[in-house]
Design an enzyme around this catalytic site. Structure first.
Site, mmCIF file in Angstrom:
data_model
loop_
_atom_site.group_PDB
_atom_site.id
_atom_site.type_symbol
_atom_site.label_atom_id
_atom_site.label_comp_id
_atom_site.label_asym_id
_atom_site.label_seq_id
_atom_site.Cartn_x
_atom_site.Cartn_y
_atom_site.Cartn_z
ATOM 1 C CG ASN A 155 -1.834 1.143 1.336
ATOM 2 O OD1 ASN A 155 -1.402 2.282 1.142
ATOM 3 N ND2 ASN A 155 -3.086 0.915 1.635
ATOM 4 C CG ASP A 172 -3.126 4.591 0.735
ATOM 5 O OD1 ASP A 172 -3.152 4.446 -0.498
ATOM 6 O OD2 ASP A 172 -3.991 4.131 1.501
ATOM 7 C CG HIS A 173 0.740 6.192 4.910
ATOM 8 N ND1 HIS A 173 -0.247 7.153 5.046
ATOM 9 C CD2 HIS A 173 0.263 5.082 5.515
ATOM 10 C CE1 HIS A 173 -1.262 6.633 5.707
ATOM 11 N NE2 HIS A 173 -0.983 5.378 6.003
ATOM 12 N NE ARG A 219 -9.361 8.890 3.840
ATOM 13 C CZ ARG A 219 -9.821 8.244 4.916
ATOM 14 N NH1 ARG A 219 -9.297 7.076 5.256
ATOM 15 N NH2 ARG A 219 -10.766 8.764 5.648
ATOM 16 N N GLY A 240 1.228 -1.447 4.346
ATOM 17 C CA GLY A 240 1.591 -0.114 3.893
ATOM 18 C C GLY A 240 2.510 0.625 4.842
ATOM 19 C CG HIS A 241 2.327 3.299 8.971
ATOM 20 N ND1 HIS A 241 3.083 3.022 10.081
ATOM 21 C CD2 HIS A 241 2.273 4.651 8.874
ATOM 22 C CE1 HIS A 241 3.451 4.157 10.640
ATOM 23 N NE2 HIS A 241 2.972 5.153 9.935
ATOM 24 N NE ARG A 260 -7.386 11.831 5.824
ATOM 25 C CZ ARG A 260 -8.052 11.094 6.724
ATOM 26 N NH1 ARG A 260 -7.506 9.998 7.214
ATOM 27 N NH2 ARG A 260 -9.246 11.445 7.125
ATOM 28 C CG HIS A 261 -3.649 8.956 1.534
ATOM 29 N ND1 HIS A 261 -4.475 8.212 0.740
ATOM 30 C CD2 HIS A 261 -3.853 8.523 2.803
ATOM 31 C CE1 HIS A 261 -5.156 7.358 1.492
ATOM 32 N NE2 HIS A 261 -4.821 7.532 2.746
ATOM 33 C CB THR A 313 -5.785 4.334 9.415
ATOM 34 O OG1 THR A 313 -5.718 3.280 8.459
ATOM 35 C CG2 THR A 313 -5.743 3.742 10.817
ATOM 36 C CB THR A 314 -9.447 1.297 7.378
ATOM 37 O OG1 THR A 314 -9.033 1.945 6.198
ATOM 38 C CG2 THR A 314 -10.752 0.598 7.159
ATOM 39 C CD GLU A 324 -6.811 -0.415 1.217
ATOM 40 O OE1 GLU A 324 -7.053 0.630 1.855
ATOM 41 O OE2 GLU A 324 -5.941 -1.198 1.541
ATOM 42 C CD GLU A 377 -6.794 -6.446 3.065
ATOM 43 O OE1 GLU A 377 -6.994 -6.247 1.853
ATOM 44 O OE2 GLU A 377 -6.027 -5.769 3.761
ATOM 45 N NE ARG A 379 6.581 21.656 3.861
ATOM 46 C CZ ARG A 379 7.878 21.937 3.934
ATOM 47 N NH1 ARG A 379 8.587 22.094 2.841
ATOM 48 N NH2 ARG A 379 8.461 22.056 5.092
ATOM 49 C CG HIS A 399 -8.265 4.017 0.984
ATOM 50 N ND1 HIS A 399 -8.443 3.871 2.333
ATOM 51 C CD2 HIS A 399 -9.485 4.323 0.487
ATOM 52 C CE1 HIS A 399 -9.720 4.093 2.638
ATOM 53 N NE2 HIS A 399 -10.370 4.368 1.538
ATOM 54 C CG HIS A 427 -5.330 -1.963 9.587
ATOM 55 N ND1 HIS A 427 -5.718 -0.945 8.770
ATOM 56 C CD2 HIS A 427 -5.105 -1.417 10.791
ATOM 57 C CE1 HIS A 427 -5.763 0.170 9.453
ATOM 58 N NE2 HIS A 427 -5.380 -0.076 10.690
ATOM 59 N N GLY A 428 -1.890 -2.832 10.062
ATOM 60 C CA GLY A 428 -1.047 -2.815 11.259
ATOM 61 C C GLY A 428 0.056 -3.867 11.272
HETATM 62 N N1 PXP Z 1 -5.595 -3.352 4.081
HETATM 63 C C1 PXP Z 1 -6.615 -2.453 4.160
HETATM 64 C C2 PXP Z 1 -7.961 -2.879 3.705
HETATM 65 C C3 PXP Z 1 -6.381 -1.146 4.626
HETATM 66 O O1 PXP Z 1 -7.415 -0.262 4.688
HETATM 67 C C4 PXP Z 1 -5.073 -0.769 4.997
HETATM 68 C C5 PXP Z 1 -4.809 0.632 5.454
HETATM 69 O O2 PXP Z 1 -5.024 1.511 4.396
HETATM 70 C C6 PXP Z 1 -4.057 -1.729 4.878
HETATM 71 C C7 PXP Z 1 -4.356 -3.014 4.440
HETATM 72 C C8 PXP Z 1 -2.631 -1.417 5.207
HETATM 73 O O3 PXP Z 1 -2.507 -1.142 6.561
HETATM 74 P P1 PXP Z 1 -1.114 -0.624 7.118
HETATM 75 O O4 PXP Z 1 -0.842 0.684 6.468
HETATM 76 O O5 PXP Z 1 -1.367 -0.530 8.587
HETATM 77 O O6 PXP Z 1 -0.091 -1.663 6.751
#
Ligand code: PXP
Length: 240
Positions: free
Chosen positions: A9, A11-12, A47, A215-216, A51-52, A102-103, A72, A153, A20, A45, A193-194
């Site tokens: 992911n 996104d970040h 959104r 992602g993160h 946002r990103h 976040t979600t 997403e 998922e 910026r 994602h 996630h996480g």
């Molecule tokens: N899967 C889904 C469905 C998510 O919404 C997210 C966060 O955008 C992730 C995976 C990735 O989560 P993380 O950024 O915590 O790894």
């Protein structure tokens, strides 16, 4: 056995750019590096609040990234229209509230089955695979199958947040049972996630989970070692 699939992911990467409102770092440039590192899909994602990830990012990814794109998205009609126009490989439906960081929590498929069936049907009709991001609960899994989606998922947030050893064990058990049930119902099973370099291994050991979306933690590590290395280090942890 072999390599578990990894969706990255990005996104970040876009979050840093949006801090910026400039042109760098470009999440699409990141996607090319992720591809080079051997990941299996790009996750983004789009959104409602942009946002990103922006429309430009998603459209450019669809035009220039060779890996499958997992979009997403919320069930918002405008986003559904964008998805059916561009036809990513798969859409993962997630809950989305504007104020959240976040979600938070999975989609309540069981409580919104009729309206979800419509959105799932619309995406399937456009030739897009559909996955539902859900908590590891039996009623959500059964409802997901009923919705017509091909995949789920599993939300690993509770596992990632668990601190006590007994709590961690309980969350792993829930994920393992949920994955087994979903798999027995013919659903493709991903999780995410996480997840981090520190907590991913017990999830890799759940054989019914075929794919992780992360992602993160990968983007965070990329700041220090580069995104190609951050991805290949995660892939190394995901060998079975
Ligand atoms: N899967 C889904 C469905 C998510 O919404 C997210 C966060 O955008 C992730 C995976 C990735 O989560 P993380 O950024 O915590 O790894």
């Amino acid at each position: 056995m072999g390599q578990m699939r990894l969706g990255v992911n990005i996104d970040h990467v876009a979050t840093v750019r949006q801090a910026r409102m400039t042109y760098e770092p470009d999440p699409i440039a990141a996607a090319y590096e992720v591809e080079r590192a051997g990941a299996h899909q790009i996750v983004m994602h789009l959104r409602e609040d942009r946002r990103h990830i922006t429309d430009r990012d998603f459209e450019l990814a669809m035009q220039t990234v060779h890996l499958p794109i997992d979009l997403e998205m919320a069930t918002d009609p405008q986003i559904v229209a964008i998805a059916t126009k561009w036809k990513p490989h798969i859409c993962t439906l997630v809950p989305e509230r504007r104020e959240e960081l976040t979600t938070e929590g999975g989609l309540d498929v069981a409580g919104n089955l009729a309206s979800l069936k419509e959105v799932v049907g619309e995406l399937l009709g456009a030739g897009i695979l559909v996955s539902l991001f859900i908590d590891p609960q039996e009623e959500q899994i059964r409802a997901s199958q009923e919705s017509g989606a091909q995949a789920i998922e599993l939300h690993t947030g509770e596992y990632a947040n668990a601190k006590e050893r007994s709590e961690v064990a309980r969350e792993l058990e829930r994920l393992s049972e949920a994955a087994a049930l979903a798999s027995s119902l013919g659903l493709e099973v991903a999780a995410g996630h996480g997840l981090t370099y520190q907590n991913v291994t017990p999830i890799v050991n759940i054989m019914d989970i075929e794919e992780l979306n992360i992602g993160h933690s990968i983007v965070s590590r990329a700041i220090f070692v580069g995104i190609e290395r951050a991805v290949s280090d995660m892939l190394a942890l995901m060998r079975r």
